[in-house]
Design a protein around this motif. Sequence first.
Motif, mmCIF file in Angstrom:
data_model
loop_
_atom_site.group_PDB
_atom_site.id
_atom_site.type_symbol
_atom_site.label_atom_id
_atom_site.label_comp_id
_atom_site.label_asym_id
_atom_site.label_seq_id
_atom_site.Cartn_x
_atom_site.Cartn_y
_atom_site.Cartn_z
ATOM 1 N N ASP A 512 52.399 71.681 8.007
ATOM 2 C CA ASP A 512 52.997 73.238 7.635
ATOM 3 C C ASP A 512 53.534 73.755 8.773
ATOM 4 N N PHE A 513 54.868 73.466 8.689
ATOM 5 C CA PHE A 513 55.789 73.864 9.739
ATOM 6 C C PHE A 513 56.031 75.254 10.045
ATOM 7 N N THR A 514 55.940 75.642 8.772
ATOM 8 C CA THR A 514 56.197 77.292 8.778
ATOM 9 C C THR A 514 54.975 78.100 9.575
ATOM 10 N N ALA A 515 53.619 77.515 9.126
ATOM 11 C CA ALA A 515 52.624 78.252 9.882
ATOM 12 C C ALA A 515 52.625 77.797 11.262
ATOM 13 N N GLN A 516 53.085 76.443 11.886
ATOM 14 C CA GLN A 516 53.092 76.202 13.059
ATOM 15 C C GLN A 516 54.251 77.131 13.971
ATOM 16 N N GLU A 517 55.223 77.486 13.305
ATOM 17 C CA GLU A 517 56.393 78.271 13.854
ATOM 18 C C GLU A 517 55.840 79.640 14.415
ATOM 19 N N GLN A 518 55.050 80.015 12.979
ATOM 20 C CA GLN A 518 54.417 81.431 13.477
ATOM 21 C C GLN A 518 53.681 81.461 14.486
ATOM 22 N N ALA A 519 52.677 80.311 14.496
ATOM 23 C CA ALA A 519 51.922 80.350 15.764
ATOM 24 C C ALA A 519 52.568 80.166 17.009
ATOM 25 N N VAL A 520 53.515 79.619 17.078
ATOM 26 C CA VAL A 520 54.364 79.254 18.256
ATOM 27 C C VAL A 520 54.935 80.574 18.751
ATOM 28 N N ARG A 521 55.642 81.397 17.882
ATOM 29 C CA ARG A 521 56.198 82.602 18.149
ATOM 30 C C ARG A 521 55.328 83.519 18.624
ATOM 31 N N GLN A 522 54.057 83.665 18.058
ATOM 32 C CA GLN A 522 52.976 84.708 18.358
ATOM 33 C C GLN A 522 52.506 84.309 19.875
ATOM 34 N N ALA A 523 52.159 82.996 20.150
ATOM 35 C CA ALA A 523 51.836 82.706 21.445
ATOM 36 C C ALA A 523 52.879 82.851 22.270
ATOM 37 N N ALA A 524 54.419 82.564 22.268
ATOM 38 C CA ALA A 524 55.185 82.736 23.222
ATOM 39 C C ALA A 524 55.577 84.183 23.449
ATOM 40 N N ALA A 525 55.101 85.065 22.613
ATOM 41 C CA ALA A 525 55.576 86.302 22.769
ATOM 42 C C ALA A 525 55.188 87.093 24.202
ATOM 43 N N GLY A 526 54.071 86.598 24.732
ATOM 44 C CA GLY A 526 53.569 87.022 26.200
ATOM 45 C C GLY A 526 54.805 86.620 27.267
#
Length: 621
Positions: A512-526
């Motif tokens: 699920d590359f879309t779910a992974q992308e969302q997780a990466v963007r959320q984690a990288a926001a910091g």
Amino acid sequence: MLHSPALVPAPRQLTCGERAVRVPDELWVVVAGHHQELLPVLRSFQESVSAGVGVAVRLTASPRGLEERFHVAVLVGDRAVTHPQGYRLAVAPEGIRLDAATPQGAAYGLATLKQILATGREVPELQIDDYPDFARRGVMLDISRGKVPTMERLFRFVDLLADLKVNEFQLYTEHTFAYREHREVWQAYSPMTGEQIMLLDRYCRERFIDLVPNQNSFGHMTPWLIHPRYQHMAEAPDGFELPWGGRRDEPFSLSPAEPSVIPFLAGLYDELLPHFTSQYFNVGCDETFDLGQGRSKKAVAERGEHAVYLEQLLKIYRLVAERGRTMQFWGDIIIKYPEAVAQLPKDVIALEWGYEADHPFDAHCAEYARAGVPFYVCPGTSTWMSLVGRTENALGNMRNAAESGLKHGAAGYLNTIWGDYGHQDYEPVVYLPVAYGAGVSWAFTANRDRDVRPFLNQLLFRDAAGAIGDVLHDLGNTYLAAGPLLHNSTALGRLFHSAAAWRTWKPLAECDFTAQEQAVRQAAAGLERADLRTADGPLVMREMRNSVRLLLLLCDLGRTLQGVQRGERPATGKVQQLVRELDEVAYEHRELWLQRNRPGGLEEMSMKPFRAWRQELQKLG
């Protein structure tokens, strides 16, 4: 009331008082004895505290004139502290006192005090009584998958290990030591020289770290055996079948059936070992997948794999013993055969390794304990084949190793940093699992549930926003969003190395590359909040941003490939867009690599997946 400091490793016993202690502008450190042995550690303490909180730290061996002034008293040889690596630290309004039985214990107390003072000029009144669970607590860094750090980076990494009370360091070596008579093997890889090993050995020893020599001596010898001069020593010169399916077309292991192998190893050892002061030597001998598929096929058929393997291992053991060292070796082959474990000499050290959270450390440790064979437990940082790590798996793996090792009497704990297929993960990715592993190997109960993110924020990166610890932790957990959980890797890490075989890579359709992308963007926001105050802070930010950019590129690439698998053509310009993004990430990766590492191995290994995907995308376009 001030909070208890978030120390890593957390001490065995810490008691906080009611009062706050104000550290003066000028802080004298009085070392009563052994000051020459402690001087490098004292200088590190001085530099860190002075830079971190603006306190002028002065070092002296005499207390004269300081009796009534607030100061740090370091007393070595106190009989109240019985453990040779233990210490007692008391912080009170009247001053600070550090007692230790040995200079090594005093160094660990100073490492703890350094962390306490990093939190600010006002610290809590406290007393710490501390000593380690494992006598030997190590970290091994792979320098044979292309990445050989510069000497400056190695020194800085050793400083980190010293702060974490690690006392053993290894550089995993297949072909990256500059043996004088074997230039063709290492000339493309900017290897460690004998002079550099001697300098690093001294630097480690001054910080109470044992630099253990490491040279694989059985399997994983491809970098040697691909050269014509060495092919006669290969078990299977034309390649071999892998135990999980598939084939490798290059030689892999030295053959136990070839008489010249042992004299060859003796020559390597005679050149390598004199550069080290350690009494230990890791000879590797893991993953001999091709044993019995070539020159030793008849012997294995007649006597069994375990007998042939053990015979060769004992020949290597005799080489090591003749040179006055204690042999360490990876135990993955021998542990399959309890009858062979029982025949091991009782002065070897088996290295019990496994990198999944559920690795059977308990059962394997019990086997070594029953046989009376000394052993280490060896988990890993889970950073290789992942790009940003596998946080949850790594922490579980290290907890499991420490708990099982303590239960069965392990002689040591060795946390491993591998670099399979080219070390595309950046150095900051390993800091969190290295810190956690140091904690659970120091005092398991106190550190089992320790959150090391405050340590990363406050001491390591001096992040005024306190954000970078969360970024590293959370990026390392984004692999959980992809769907399939892969052995020893992540979905994006595996995809990155699958350009030549993506059409037959089964997990691709499940991701699920879309779910992974969302997780990466959320984690990288910091990263947008992070405010790193260390000298390499700008470099760390570039490294993490390029990691994020590569992860997002792979998510986009993965979705595109899934469409191709369904028979869809990529949208107009999509392939060209992916190629442009890939080229930009690759360019930045090359630039970042050279900030910390030597050039050898960069093009040969680390850049290969970028080139492979560029070629594959051009075919799609």
